[in-house]
Scaffold this motif. Structure first.
Motif, mmCIF file in Angstrom:
data_model
loop_
_atom_site.group_PDB
_atom_site.id
_atom_site.type_symbol
_atom_site.label_atom_id
_atom_site.label_comp_id
_atom_site.label_asym_id
_atom_site.label_seq_id
_atom_site.Cartn_x
_atom_site.Cartn_y
_atom_site.Cartn_z
ATOM 1 N N TYR A 1 0.818 -1.236 -0.013
ATOM 2 C CA TYR A 1 -0.081 0.095 -0.058
ATOM 3 C C TYR A 1 0.809 1.359 -0.060
ATOM 4 O O TYR A 1 0.790 2.009 0.935
ATOM 5 C CB TYR A 1 -0.870 0.023 1.189
ATOM 6 N N PRO A 2 1.540 1.520 -1.008
ATOM 7 C CA PRO A 2 2.669 2.583 -1.094
ATOM 8 C C PRO A 2 1.686 3.895 -1.130
ATOM 9 O O PRO A 2 2.327 4.955 -0.841
ATOM 10 C CB PRO A 2 3.470 2.279 -2.420
ATOM 11 N N GLN A 3 0.556 3.988 -1.728
ATOM 12 C CA GLN A 3 -0.210 5.095 -1.680
ATOM 13 C C GLN A 3 -0.565 5.659 -0.301
ATOM 14 O O GLN A 3 -0.811 6.994 -0.300
ATOM 15 C CB GLN A 3 -1.484 5.052 -2.592
ATOM 16 N N TYR A 4 -0.228 4.932 0.668
ATOM 17 C CA TYR A 4 -0.324 5.720 2.073
ATOM 18 C C TYR A 4 0.722 5.966 2.931
ATOM 19 O O TYR A 4 0.636 6.367 4.093
ATOM 20 C CB TYR A 4 -1.276 4.613 2.871
ATOM 21 N N PHE A 5 1.690 5.741 2.245
ATOM 22 C CA PHE A 5 3.283 6.246 2.787
ATOM 23 C C PHE A 5 3.303 7.862 2.826
ATOM 24 O O PHE A 5 2.612 8.409 2.104
ATOM 25 C CB PHE A 5 4.293 5.647 1.948
ATOM 26 N N ASN A 6 4.235 8.159 3.706
ATOM 27 C CA ASN A 6 4.500 9.540 3.958
ATOM 28 C C ASN A 6 5.667 9.971 2.849
ATOM 29 O O ASN A 6 6.689 9.072 2.988
ATOM 30 C CB ASN A 6 4.892 9.958 5.405
ATOM 31 N N TYR A 7 5.528 10.889 2.102
ATOM 32 C CA TYR A 7 6.378 11.419 1.075
ATOM 33 C C TYR A 7 6.791 12.740 1.211
ATOM 34 O O TYR A 7 6.057 13.513 1.857
ATOM 35 C CB TYR A 7 5.824 11.110 -0.135
ATOM 36 N N LEU A 8 7.921 13.207 0.733
ATOM 37 C CA LEU A 8 8.372 14.505 1.023
ATOM 38 C C LEU A 8 7.557 15.371 -0.083
ATOM 39 O O LEU A 8 7.588 16.617 0.281
ATOM 40 C CB LEU A 8 10.025 14.531 0.849
ATOM 41 N N THR A 9 7.508 14.797 -1.283
ATOM 42 C CA THR A 9 7.120 15.646 -2.119
ATOM 43 C C THR A 9 5.441 15.223 -2.636
ATOM 44 O O THR A 9 5.166 14.177 -2.328
ATOM 45 C CB THR A 9 7.874 15.363 -3.513
ATOM 46 N N PRO A 10 4.817 16.151 -2.953
ATOM 47 C CA PRO A 10 3.211 15.679 -3.307
ATOM 48 C C PRO A 10 3.294 14.538 -4.301
ATOM 49 O O PRO A 10 4.138 14.769 -5.169
ATOM 50 C CB PRO A 10 2.599 17.006 -3.717
#
Length: 132
Positions: A85-94
């Motif tokens: 479920y990578p869509q729920y990870f926290n990312y630095l960029t939008p």
């Protein structure tokens, strides 16, 4: 909530990622085999905690050795599940439809590396305990 607006992409696992997964899984199996093979030859009391200088400062029954591979396996399985479920990870960029695939691939690969590292750390602890 930004994570619900992110694209959901089914990632194809590359050969490199399959190799990393295989290495992690084989190390996990090897860790379990090592514990199972060495268990009968271990003394009744084994170190269960080491201080910062690497000296054992707490001891327990030899059956406590099983807690290490069980915890490593639980973490491995949790990271494997979360990696779907990578869509729920926290990312630095939008995350946009244009950059989602690249960001998801990098994030899932990082978790694969983390799984291997977790197993290596636990295998090291088991090795220290067995050879103490």
């Amino acid at each position: 909530m930004a994570s619900t607006k992110r694209p959901v992409i089914k990632l194809e696992i590359s050969l490199f990622d399959k190799i990393i997964e295989g290495i992690g899984f084989l190390l996990l199996i090897a860790m379990w085999l090592c514990v199972l093979v060495q268990y009968s030859g271990m003394p009744d009391l084994i170190p269960i905690h080491f201080n910062f200088s690497g000296k054992a400062d707490s001891f327990g029954h030899r059956s406590d050795i099983y807690s290490l591979p069980m915890l490593a396996t639980a973490l491995y399985m949790l990271l494997t599940f979360v990696n779907n479920y990578p869509q729920y990870f926290n990312y630095l960029t939008p995350i946009t439809p244009e950059n989602a695939h690249r960001q998801y691939v990098m994030a899932t690969r990082l978790l694969r590396y983390l799984k291997v590292l977790v197993v290596v750390i636990f295998a090291t602890l088991i090795s220290m305990t067995i050879h103490y």
